[in-house]
Write a protein that holds these residues in place. Sequence first.
Motif, mmCIF file in Angstrom:
data_model
loop_
_atom_site.group_PDB
_atom_site.id
_atom_site.type_symbol
_atom_site.label_atom_id
_atom_site.label_comp_id
_atom_site.label_asym_id
_atom_site.label_seq_id
_atom_site.Cartn_x
_atom_site.Cartn_y
_atom_site.Cartn_z
ATOM 1 N N GLN A 98 7.039 -10.414 8.271
ATOM 2 C CA GLN A 98 8.424 -11.298 7.708
ATOM 3 C C GLN A 98 8.512 -9.511 6.470
ATOM 4 O OE1 GLN A 98 7.889 -14.692 6.256
ATOM 5 N NE2 GLN A 98 5.966 -15.076 6.637
ATOM 6 N N GLY A 99 8.187 -8.806 6.745
ATOM 7 C CA GLY A 99 8.813 -7.541 6.159
ATOM 8 C C GLY A 99 8.073 -7.410 4.861
ATOM 9 N N ALA A 100 7.183 -7.959 4.176
ATOM 10 C CA ALA A 100 6.686 -7.537 3.043
ATOM 11 C C ALA A 100 5.598 -6.506 3.102
ATOM 12 C CB ALA A 100 5.093 -9.179 2.587
ATOM 13 N N GLY A 101 4.791 -6.244 4.679
ATOM 14 C CA GLY A 101 3.955 -4.486 4.760
ATOM 15 C C GLY A 101 5.179 -3.798 4.825
ATOM 16 N N LEU A 102 6.234 -3.482 5.492
ATOM 17 C CA LEU A 102 7.537 -2.795 5.756
ATOM 18 C C LEU A 102 8.256 -2.356 4.299
ATOM 19 C CD1 LEU A 102 9.270 -3.322 8.167
ATOM 20 C CD2 LEU A 102 8.305 -1.808 8.613
ATOM 21 N N ALA A 103 8.388 -2.721 3.144
ATOM 22 C CA ALA A 103 8.995 -3.180 1.781
ATOM 23 C C ALA A 103 8.075 -1.958 1.549
ATOM 24 C CB ALA A 103 8.908 -4.240 1.936
ATOM 25 N N VAL A 104 6.451 -2.883 1.603
ATOM 26 C CA VAL A 104 5.755 -2.185 0.486
ATOM 27 C C VAL A 104 5.371 -0.828 1.011
ATOM 28 C CG1 VAL A 104 3.464 -2.528 1.095
ATOM 29 C CG2 VAL A 104 3.612 -2.564 -0.838
ATOM 30 N N VAL A 105 5.196 -0.041 1.910
ATOM 31 C CA VAL A 105 5.107 0.875 2.474
ATOM 32 C C VAL A 105 6.213 1.732 2.515
ATOM 33 C CG1 VAL A 105 4.838 2.867 5.043
ATOM 34 C CG2 VAL A 105 3.141 0.091 4.608
ATOM 35 N N ARG A 106 7.417 1.602 3.269
ATOM 36 C CA ARG A 106 8.198 2.239 2.582
ATOM 37 C C ARG A 106 8.262 2.530 0.488
ATOM 38 N NH1 ARG A 106 11.921 -0.969 6.376
ATOM 39 N NH2 ARG A 106 11.572 -0.039 7.819
ATOM 40 N N ALA A 107 8.186 1.933 -0.281
ATOM 41 C CA ALA A 107 8.618 1.713 -1.505
ATOM 42 C C ALA A 107 7.158 2.931 -1.987
ATOM 43 C CB ALA A 107 7.964 0.488 -2.228
ATOM 44 N N VAL A 108 6.142 2.804 -1.416
ATOM 45 C CA VAL A 108 5.150 3.773 -2.101
ATOM 46 C C VAL A 108 5.399 5.604 -0.988
ATOM 47 C CG1 VAL A 108 3.164 3.637 -0.244
ATOM 48 C CG2 VAL A 108 2.399 3.842 -2.813
ATOM 49 N N LEU A 109 5.803 5.435 -0.214
ATOM 50 C CA LEU A 109 6.247 6.648 0.535
ATOM 51 C C LEU A 109 7.275 7.238 -0.482
ATOM 52 C CD1 LEU A 109 6.147 6.120 4.523
ATOM 53 C CD2 LEU A 109 4.974 6.900 2.941
ATOM 54 N N ASP A 110 8.056 6.422 -1.273
ATOM 55 C CA ASP A 110 9.755 6.937 -1.952
ATOM 56 C C ASP A 110 9.160 7.007 -2.843
ATOM 57 O OD1 ASP A 110 11.115 6.559 0.029
ATOM 58 O OD2 ASP A 110 12.157 4.539 -0.491
ATOM 59 N N ALA A 111 8.629 6.584 -3.282
ATOM 60 C CA ALA A 111 7.100 7.260 -5.297
ATOM 61 C C ALA A 111 6.547 8.402 -4.303
ATOM 62 C CB ALA A 111 6.245 6.320 -5.669
ATOM 63 N N ALA A 112 6.027 8.730 -3.984
ATOM 64 C CA ALA A 112 5.627 9.650 -3.366
ATOM 65 C C ALA A 112 6.378 10.852 -2.999
ATOM 66 C CB ALA A 112 4.261 9.872 -1.850
ATOM 67 N N ARG A 113 7.635 10.340 -2.896
ATOM 68 C CA ARG A 113 8.842 11.697 -3.114
ATOM 69 C C ARG A 113 8.772 12.326 -3.686
ATOM 70 N NH1 ARG A 113 10.427 8.579 1.775
ATOM 71 N NH2 ARG A 113 9.381 9.656 4.042
ATOM 72 N N VAL A 114 9.334 11.215 -4.873
ATOM 73 C CA VAL A 114 10.244 11.423 -5.877
ATOM 74 C C VAL A 114 9.079 12.198 -6.848
ATOM 75 C CG1 VAL A 114 10.422 9.897 -8.021
ATOM 76 C CG2 VAL A 114 11.251 9.497 -5.306
ATOM 77 N N ARG A 115 7.634 12.095 -6.671
ATOM 78 C CA ARG A 115 6.677 12.345 -7.526
ATOM 79 C C ARG A 115 6.109 13.869 -6.792
ATOM 80 N NH1 ARG A 115 1.409 11.587 -9.179
ATOM 81 N NH2 ARG A 115 0.782 12.793 -7.757
ATOM 82 N N GLY A 116 6.717 14.727 -5.720
ATOM 83 C CA GLY A 116 7.444 15.611 -5.357
ATOM 84 C C GLY A 116 6.225 16.274 -4.235
ATOM 85 N N GLU A 117 5.262 14.654 -3.400
ATOM 86 C CA GLU A 117 4.560 15.075 -2.723
ATOM 87 C C GLU A 117 4.664 15.768 -1.409
ATOM 88 O OE1 GLU A 117 0.748 14.736 -3.441
ATOM 89 O OE2 GLU A 117 0.878 13.892 -5.891
ATOM 90 N N ALA A 118 4.124 16.246 -0.946
ATOM 91 C CA ALA A 118 4.792 16.884 0.765
ATOM 92 C C ALA A 118 4.206 16.381 1.781
ATOM 93 C CB ALA A 118 3.973 18.116 0.290
ATOM 94 N N LEU A 119 2.895 15.666 1.586
ATOM 95 C CA LEU A 119 2.028 14.893 2.743
ATOM 96 C C LEU A 119 1.333 14.161 2.729
ATOM 97 C CD1 LEU A 119 1.557 16.069 6.262
ATOM 98 C CD2 LEU A 119 -0.950 17.242 5.058
ATOM 99 N N VAL A 120 1.734 12.890 3.048
ATOM 100 C CA VAL A 120 0.746 11.631 3.969
ATOM 101 C C VAL A 120 0.083 11.683 5.360
ATOM 102 C CG1 VAL A 120 0.807 9.552 3.740
ATOM 103 C CG2 VAL A 120 2.562 10.596 2.645
ATOM 104 N N LEU A 121 -1.213 11.356 5.221
ATOM 105 C CA LEU A 121 -2.286 11.311 6.231
ATOM 106 C C LEU A 121 -2.534 9.582 6.209
ATOM 107 C CD1 LEU A 121 -4.609 14.101 5.862
ATOM 108 C CD2 LEU A 121 -2.567 13.887 7.663
#
Length: 177
Positions: A98-121
């Motif tokens: 229903q999109g909850a998983g998509l929403a939370v993954v997008r949000a945490v990846l955006d938070a990592a970008r804002v933090r200045g992180e460079a790479l996610v595995l």
Amino acid sequence: MTDHADHTDPRWTTRPETPADRAAVHGVNTAAFPTRAEADLVDALRADPEAWLPELSYVAEAPDRSLAAYALLTRCRVDDAPALALAPVATVPAYQRQGAGLAVVRAVLDAARVRGEALVLVLGHPEYYPRFGFGPASRYGIRPGFEVPDEAMMALVLDDSVPVPAGLIRYPAAFGV
């Protein structure tokens, strides 16, 4: 509006986990997986000061304010270079697809970008994670220290101004690998 605003889904409120969410986060992971292993993994990672980044433990709230989904990024390394591991990602069965998983993954990846992180595995389903921009980690010379199908070990470059490290993924001890 941020440039990621088009990714938001009004049904799901995403935010960093708070201390009051701990039991509910455990419940989301227990409900989403066949064993308690992922729920126990989150608890073990939370206790590891080298791995735990509290602002990168994210929840998605359902309209009734219960937790519908969870996504966690913790510190790992590629050889000696810092990276993030995405695991676990969990959605309560009643809210799956229903999109909850998509929403939370997008949000945490955006938070990592804002933090200045460079790479996610992520070690995950090759038909699910490419929608976020993940591709085979082997493309960058990144490999896990255990056997997995090449297409299941994926990397996402968040900041292409930072050179992508090549080498062996070193997970936090809680992962047991």
